[in-house]
Write an enzyme that holds these catalytic residues in place. Sequence first.
Site, PDB file in Angstrom:
ATOM      1  CE  LYS A  96      -2.035  -1.063   4.024  1.00  0.00           C
ATOM      2  NZ  LYS A  96      -1.256  -2.395   4.207  1.00  0.00           N
ATOM      3  NE  ARG A 135      -4.378  -1.514   9.922  1.00  0.00           N
ATOM      4  CZ  ARG A 135      -3.231  -0.924   9.190  1.00  0.00           C
ATOM      5  NH1 ARG A 135      -3.303   0.206   8.789  1.00  0.00           N
ATOM      6  NH2 ARG A 135      -2.304  -1.855   9.262  1.00  0.00           N
ATOM      7  NE  ARG A 161       7.848  -3.290   6.439  1.00  0.00           N
ATOM      8  CZ  ARG A 161       6.559  -2.627   6.319  1.00  0.00           C
ATOM      9  NH1 ARG A 161       6.045  -1.921   5.529  1.00  0.00           N
ATOM     10  NH2 ARG A 161       5.850  -3.481   7.417  1.00  0.00           N
ATOM     11  NE  ARG A 180       6.423  -0.846  10.164  1.00  0.00           N
ATOM     12  CZ  ARG A 180       5.457  -0.844   9.470  1.00  0.00           C
ATOM     13  NH1 ARG A 180       5.350  -0.051   8.412  1.00  0.00           N
ATOM     14  NH2 ARG A 180       4.222  -1.354   9.821  1.00  0.00           N
ATOM     15  NE  ARG A 198       2.122  -5.351  11.175  1.00  0.00           N
ATOM     16  CZ  ARG A 198       3.134  -4.914  10.273  1.00  0.00           C
ATOM     17  NH1 ARG A 198       4.081  -5.502  10.515  1.00  0.00           N
ATOM     18  NH2 ARG A 198       3.033  -4.138   9.372  1.00  0.00           N
TER      19      ARG A 198
HETATM   20  P1  AP5 Z   1       4.789  -1.611   1.976  1.00  0.00           P
HETATM   21  O1  AP5 Z   1       4.638  -0.868   0.746  1.00  0.00           O
HETATM   22  O2  AP5 Z   1       5.588  -1.006   3.047  1.00  0.00           O
HETATM   23  O3  AP5 Z   1       3.341  -2.359   2.467  1.00  0.00           O
HETATM   24  P2  AP5 Z   1       2.373  -1.785   3.170  1.00  0.00           P
HETATM   25  O4  AP5 Z   1       1.084  -2.416   2.632  1.00  0.00           O
HETATM   26  O5  AP5 Z   1       2.400  -0.392   3.310  1.00  0.00           O
HETATM   27  O6  AP5 Z   1       2.551  -2.322   4.690  1.00  0.00           O
HETATM   28  P3  AP5 Z   1       2.561  -1.904   6.016  1.00  0.00           P
HETATM   29  O7  AP5 Z   1       3.250  -2.989   6.946  1.00  0.00           O
HETATM   30  O8  AP5 Z   1       3.125  -0.492   6.141  1.00  0.00           O
HETATM   31  O9  AP5 Z   1       1.093  -1.736   6.316  1.00  0.00           O
HETATM   32  P4  AP5 Z   1       0.526  -2.045   7.641  1.00  0.00           P
HETATM   33  O10 AP5 Z   1      -0.921  -1.888   6.983  1.00  0.00           O
HETATM   34  O11 AP5 Z   1       0.632  -3.272   8.307  1.00  0.00           O
HETATM   35  O12 AP5 Z   1       1.314  -1.179   8.408  1.00  0.00           O
HETATM   36  P5  AP5 Z   1       0.924   0.547   8.884  1.00  0.00           P
HETATM   37  O13 AP5 Z   1       1.889   1.243   8.957  1.00  0.00           O
HETATM   38  O14 AP5 Z   1      -0.325   1.028   8.256  1.00  0.00           O
HETATM   39  O15 AP5 Z   1       5.585  -2.895   1.442  1.00  0.00           O
HETATM   40  C1  AP5 Z   1       6.113  -3.844   2.320  1.00  0.00           C
HETATM   41  C2  AP5 Z   1       7.551  -4.617   1.703  1.00  0.00           C
HETATM   42  O16 AP5 Z   1       7.343  -5.079   0.248  1.00  0.00           O
HETATM   43  C3  AP5 Z   1       8.401  -3.413   1.475  1.00  0.00           C
HETATM   44  O17 AP5 Z   1       9.719  -3.585   1.720  1.00  0.00           O
HETATM   45  C4  AP5 Z   1       8.277  -3.063  -0.338  1.00  0.00           C
HETATM   46  O18 AP5 Z   1       9.698  -2.541  -0.719  1.00  0.00           O
HETATM   47  C5  AP5 Z   1       7.947  -4.445  -0.743  1.00  0.00           C
HETATM   48  N1  AP5 Z   1       7.068  -4.435  -1.897  1.00  0.00           N
HETATM   49  C6  AP5 Z   1       5.973  -3.792  -2.176  1.00  0.00           C
HETATM   50  N2  AP5 Z   1       5.281  -4.006  -3.097  1.00  0.00           N
HETATM   51  C7  AP5 Z   1       6.033  -4.760  -3.623  1.00  0.00           C
HETATM   52  C8  AP5 Z   1       5.818  -5.781  -4.778  1.00  0.00           C
HETATM   53  N3  AP5 Z   1       4.642  -5.581  -5.674  1.00  0.00           N
HETATM   54  N4  AP5 Z   1       6.560  -6.609  -5.322  1.00  0.00           N
HETATM   55  C9  AP5 Z   1       7.770  -7.065  -4.176  1.00  0.00           C
HETATM   56  N5  AP5 Z   1       8.123  -6.180  -3.312  1.00  0.00           N
HETATM   57  C10 AP5 Z   1       7.029  -5.326  -2.902  1.00  0.00           C
HETATM   58  O19 AP5 Z   1       0.314   0.349  10.414  1.00  0.00           O
HETATM   59  C11 AP5 Z   1       1.182  -0.241  11.345  1.00  0.00           C
HETATM   60  C12 AP5 Z   1       0.463  -0.364  12.833  1.00  0.00           C
HETATM   61  O20 AP5 Z   1      -0.246   1.082  12.965  1.00  0.00           O
HETATM   62  C13 AP5 Z   1      -0.894  -1.166  12.796  1.00  0.00           C
HETATM   63  O21 AP5 Z   1      -0.351  -2.563  12.934  1.00  0.00           O
HETATM   64  C14 AP5 Z   1      -1.498  -0.640  14.064  1.00  0.00           C
HETATM   65  O22 AP5 Z   1      -1.127  -0.957  15.214  1.00  0.00           O
HETATM   66  C15 AP5 Z   1      -1.422   0.890  13.591  1.00  0.00           C
HETATM   67  N6  AP5 Z   1      -2.434   1.308  12.838  1.00  0.00           N
HETATM   68  C16 AP5 Z   1      -2.115   2.033  11.704  1.00  0.00           C
HETATM   69  N7  AP5 Z   1      -3.314   2.576  11.057  1.00  0.00           N
HETATM   70  C17 AP5 Z   1      -4.410   2.038  11.842  1.00  0.00           C
HETATM   71  C18 AP5 Z   1      -5.834   2.114  11.667  1.00  0.00           C
HETATM   72  N8  AP5 Z   1      -6.367   2.869  10.790  1.00  0.00           N
HETATM   73  N9  AP5 Z   1      -6.565   1.758  12.864  1.00  0.00           N
HETATM   74  C19 AP5 Z   1      -5.990   0.958  14.132  1.00  0.00           C
HETATM   75  N10 AP5 Z   1      -4.506   0.901  14.045  1.00  0.00           N
HETATM   76  C20 AP5 Z   1      -3.739   1.361  13.060  1.00  0.00           C
END
Ligand code: AP5
Length: 210
Positions: free
Chosen positions: A13, A88, A123, A156, A167
Amino acid sequence: MNLIFLGAPGAGKGTQAEVISQKLSIPTISTGNIIREALKNGTEMGLKAKSYIEAGKLVPDSVVIGIIQERLAKDDCANGFILDGFPRTIPQAEALDEMGVKIDKVVEIQVDDETIIGRMSGRRVCSKCGASYHIVNKPPKAEGICDSCGGELVQRKDDAPETVLDRLEVYHTQTEPLKDFYAAKGILRTADGTLGIEKSIEATMKALED
Ligand code: AP5
């Protein structure tokens, strides 16, 4: 265009939003990045969120809804935005409706759990600016150093293998019901997120045209 990118942790994402927000000239709003920044700065909200984020659990709805309400009120959202990581839960999606925010499209970036687990171990993120890399799929120019700001790249805490499994479970139980929620509104689209970064971005752009 008011967009939501939906997908499991590590579906890509954030990586896709970074590129697509530039193509469409709209900002990306990542609740995860906002919370991590607050954590780094030791704010009250950051302290409240710490134990949840580190355990891979969702931060309470009331906290993230407040973050989004404040962020969407800023001028740069007037012509559209990409929400990355919000909503979410069903109550978070309902809160957006109650705020009167009209969403045009929701793209579900589809990636299987096995691929996710592989991706997360590779990552790396910048400890200074938060930019995201992958040791194989998106390596920095110099190992361990951020291309944008020269900060140190680190793993991370919530990318530890056992936390990734938690997760994923949270995603399947609490976030996946949003697919039906948005399908019922006729705005859900799907895109293959396993194609490598460039091709996956093309798939998402195509899904946005449907
Ligand atoms: P990346 O683009 O970083 O993936 P992402 O989907 O953004 O993953 P996140 O882990 O950041 O999402 P998340 O939803 O768990 O975490 P968030 O920060 O929102 O890609 C991942 C890896 O793959 C990278 O190394 C990239 O280079 C590689 N990659 C990407 N696309 C690729 C492809 N096509 N092919 C190959 N490689 C690829 O949330 C973290 C925490 O915050 C949550 O657990 C929660 O505690 C809290 N939080 C955040 N939002 C909320 C909410 N709305 N409600 C409650 N808690 C929340």
